[in-house]
Design a protein around this motif. Structure first.
Motif, PDB file in Angstrom:
ATOM      1  N   ASP A  68      -0.306   1.984   0.049  1.00 31.24           N
ATOM      2  CA  ASP A  68      -1.633   1.757  -0.526  1.00 31.24           C
ATOM      3  C   ASP A  68      -2.123   0.345  -0.240  1.00 31.24           C
ATOM      4  OD1 ASP A  68      -1.711   4.296  -1.505  1.00 31.24           O
ATOM      5  OD2 ASP A  68      -1.193   3.769  -3.567  1.00 31.24           O
ATOM      6  N   ASN A  95      -5.397  -0.915   2.004  1.00 33.50           N
ATOM      7  CA  ASN A  95      -6.450  -1.755   1.407  1.00 33.50           C
ATOM      8  C   ASN A  95      -6.223  -3.234   1.723  1.00 33.50           C
ATOM      9  OD1 ASN A  95      -8.066   0.178  -0.507  1.00 33.50           O
ATOM     10  ND2 ASN A  95      -5.928   0.655  -0.891  1.00 33.50           N
ATOM     11  N   TRP A  96      -5.643  -3.521   2.878  1.00 36.20           N
ATOM     12  CA  TRP A  96      -5.254  -4.893   3.193  1.00 36.20           C
ATOM     13  C   TRP A  96      -6.457  -5.829   3.259  1.00 36.20           C
ATOM     14  CZ3 TRP A  96      -7.091  -7.663   7.275  1.00 36.20           C
ATOM     15  CH2 TRP A  96      -7.741  -6.955   8.296  1.00 36.20           C
ATOM     16  N   PRO A  99      -9.617  -5.832   1.576  1.00 41.10           N
ATOM     17  CA  PRO A  99     -10.083  -6.362   0.288  1.00 41.10           C
ATOM     18  C   PRO A  99      -9.023  -7.178  -0.432  1.00 41.10           C
ATOM     19  CG  PRO A  99      -9.783  -3.965   0.181  1.00 41.10           C
ATOM     20  CD  PRO A  99      -9.702  -4.350   1.616  1.00 41.10           C
ATOM     21  N   ARG A 130      -7.647   3.072  -6.413  1.00 37.72           N
ATOM     22  CA  ARG A 130      -7.952   2.064  -5.395  1.00 37.72           C
ATOM     23  C   ARG A 130      -8.277   0.720  -6.038  1.00 37.72           C
ATOM     24  NH1 ARG A 130     -12.306   0.072  -2.144  1.00 37.72           N
ATOM     25  NH2 ARG A 130     -11.528  -0.474  -0.053  1.00 37.72           N
ATOM     26  N   THR A 150      -5.059  -0.758  -7.294  1.00 41.23           N
ATOM     27  CA  THR A 150      -4.265  -1.257  -6.163  1.00 41.23           C
ATOM     28  C   THR A 150      -4.779  -2.602  -5.681  1.00 41.23           C
ATOM     29  OG1 THR A 150      -3.680   0.973  -5.422  1.00 41.23           O
ATOM     30  CG2 THR A 150      -3.547  -0.786  -3.788  1.00 41.23           C
ATOM     31  N   ILE A 151      -6.101  -2.743  -5.588  1.00 37.84           N
ATOM     32  CA  ILE A 151      -6.686  -4.000  -5.122  1.00 37.84           C
ATOM     33  C   ILE A 151      -6.364  -5.129  -6.100  1.00 37.84           C
ATOM     34  CG2 ILE A 151      -8.876  -5.193  -4.737  1.00 37.84           C
ATOM     35  CD1 ILE A 151      -9.948  -2.562  -3.578  1.00 37.84           C
ATOM     36  N   THR A 160     -17.362  -7.287  -0.293  1.00 39.32           N
ATOM     37  CA  THR A 160     -17.316  -5.826  -0.334  1.00 39.32           C
ATOM     38  C   THR A 160     -18.264  -5.202   0.684  1.00 39.32           C
ATOM     39  OG1 THR A 160     -16.748  -5.862  -2.691  1.00 39.32           O
ATOM     40  CG2 THR A 160     -17.612  -3.798  -1.807  1.00 39.32           C
ATOM     41  N   GLU A 178     -14.252   4.201   6.190  1.00 36.61           N
ATOM     42  CA  GLU A 178     -14.203   4.102   4.740  1.00 36.61           C
ATOM     43  C   GLU A 178     -15.463   4.671   4.109  1.00 36.61           C
ATOM     44  OE1 GLU A 178     -13.537   0.063   3.685  1.00 36.61           O
ATOM     45  OE2 GLU A 178     -11.697  -0.136   4.865  1.00 36.61           O
TER      46      GLU A 178
END
Length: 532
Positions: A74, A78-79, A81, A140, A143-144, A321, A335
């Motif tokens: 995960d 999402n590397w 952000p 998500r 995770t961020i 973003t 995405e």
């Protein structure tokens, strides 16, 4: 620290955290509030954060537990952000907040202001992720936030070292600062890469769970110390090792995994509870010797810095973003289009924590020329008020903001369905393997035992599907809840007999412990089976 104050801190913070589980208030916020109140209660010892304890002794295990429980896949997905927040935002906040403080506080040198900027740049995601899990934020966003908290401390500590070198008169240049940052980042990652494979090899080749868990407790300290010894980032070394070991935990013996999970859950609970209580307990320390900055003047500075810190995060989060999507077609194709609500939650979840306070307390009292560090007590005070302000204001309002925005949470039905499908595939493979093994005469079993193995596999495959079924009309329990309860009651009946036999001296205590452990393992197995 003496034994009694340490015992009071651990026991008191654990008690408050336990109470928080029965209230709607997240544990970190209740612990900070309790610390603020108890700081002035007569008889309560004075606790002063020691950076030589917090950074090398408390930070590594907290990072390790977070890293092991994080998903490498995960985070890799999402590397961008995560990197923009954990590296880009921290450097941006250091400069913006530092320059704003330089403008707000008269006669404060820019170098000292940048030190404060670096100190309060990294958010602590423990409180944010605790709230995220409680209200069910999308995975998500969680995770961020978790990924940001794993790396941002390394960025902030390096930025702090560069700013501090300039402030104390050691001399610093942009080239030197970039070089030190590169050394810390690449060195920390390199140390982690060097250590992770041999440490995993040790974990898989040690035969006793007790030794494996002892190694597990040492790993974060070994990684941190090894990196710091070569002037690299101990934070990144711990994170790299933790992500690798967590990703490959399935290769470790099952007994080790069970014990390790229980041990680290306890360690994380104790340390997290203690550090948040310590934050509140620092109030008398930071108010001491404010001198010319006392009263309304200090309050104005605190409010101004808090507002700058909050605003700076939004100024960074929204462009970070949406701009990459506008600039790169590949990102737009790969995405989904983000909404405005996700960045709002990420921007508001910028609570600061104990790392900022620990770094602030490590600021030297004098410069290289022997003169006092400019406004050191004010820097401590503003760090403390920013930490408290973000925890209280943002922490208390974040759940309400999430509900107000009606952000869709985790789809538990879909997750259970995916779990059931995965378990079904695994069970089919297990049945095929069992039948192939039973076909070999070397594995011959009585039919009753062979059928028992098939029943266990069938039960495991059906357990998750049963969670999707209708509840019991009388009790409201799901089928797996009823199964778990009945299994627990039958095991309890056996346990009562064993205790009675021990009391009658028909078996001794050693045999009772052996039988009881067997029942405990069966109860744990029944719990896991019923839970899917």
């Amino acid at each position: 620290m003496e034994a009694l104050p340490l015992l009071l801190l651990v026991a008191g913070s654990a008690a408050v955290a336990g109470i928080a589980r029965r209230t709607p208030v997240p544990a970190p916020l209740l612990l900070v509030a309790a610390g603020l109140v108890l700081a002035y209660v007569p008889g309560v010892p004075q606790y002063e954060l020691d950076p030589h304890i917090v950074l090398p002794l408390l930070l590594p295990p907290l990072l390790y537990t977070a890293g092991v429980e994080s998903s490498y896949l995960d985070l890799r997905a999402n590397w961008r952000p995560v990197a923009l927040l954990s590296v880009g935002y921290v450097l941006f906040a250091t400069l913006v907040v530092g320059y704003a403080v330089y403008l707000i506080v008269p006669d404060l040198p820019l170098t000292a202001a940048l030190v404060l900027g670096a100190v309060i740049a990294p958010p602590d995601a423990v409180a944010a992720t605790a709230i995220a899990r409680r209200v069910g934020l999308p995975s998500r966003i969680t995770t961020i936030l978790q990924g940001e908290s794993l790396v941002n401390d390394a960025t902030a500590i390096t930025a702090y070292k560069v700013a501090l070198a300039a402030a104390v008169g050691e001399g610093a240049s942009w080239a030197g600062g970039i070089g030190e940052f590169a050394l810390a980042a690449l060195g920390g990652i390199g140390v982690g890469l060097v250590l992770m494979v041999p440490l995993h090899w040790l974990r898989t080749h040690l035969k006793e769970a007790l030794l494996q868990n002892t190694l597990s407790l040492l790993i974060p300290f070994v990684a941190y110390a090894a990196a710091e010894e070569v002037h690299a980032s101990g934070v990144l070394a711990v994170v790299v090792v933790a992500l690798y070991l967590g990703h490959r935990s399935w290769q470790v013996d099952f007994a080790t995994r069970l014990q390790e999970a229980a041990v680290w859950k306890m360690v994380a609970f104790v340390l997290e509870s203690a550090v948040f209580a310590l934050i509140g307990l620092q109030l008398p320390v930071v108010l001491k010797e404010l001198g010319e900055y006392e009263g309304a003047r200090a309050a104005w500075y605190a409010v101004a810095v808090f507002l700058v810190v909050v605003a700076a995060r939004f100024v960074w989060v929204y462009p970070a973003t949406f701009l990459p999507r506008l600039l790169f077609k590949r990102i737009r194709e790969r995405e989904t289009n983000p909404t405005w609500t996700g960045p709002l939650i990420v921007g508001w979840a910028g609570m600061r924590g104990v790392v900022s306070l620990a770094i602030a307390f490590s600021i030297p009292k004098v410069l290289d020329d022997g003169s006092p560090f400019p406004a050191r007590n004010l820097v401590l005070f503003l760090t403390f008020t920013t930490v408290i302000g973000t925890l209280v204001v943002q922490g208390l309002s974040l759940p309400g903001l999430i509900r107000l925005l009606r952000i869709p949470g985790r789809d538990e039905h879909a997750e259970t369905l995916a779990e059931a499908q995965a378990q079904s595939e695994a069970s089919q493979a297990a049945v095929a393997r069992l039948e192939a093994l039973l076909a070999d005469e070397r594995n011959a079993l009585p039919s009753a035992l062979a059928d028992r193995l098939r029943t266990v596999l069938e039960r495991r495959r059906n357990a998750v599907w049963e969670r999707l079924g209708a509840p019991n009309a009388v009790t409201g329990e799901s089928a797996d809840d009823t199964y778990r309860r009945l299994s627990r009651e039958t095991l309890e009946a056996e346990r009562e007999v064993f205790v009675r036999l021990r009391d009658e001296r028909r078996i001794d205590d050693e045999m009772l412990r052996t039988l009881q452990r067997r029942l405990d393992l069966e109860e744990a197995a029944a719990y896991r089976e019923a839970s899917g």
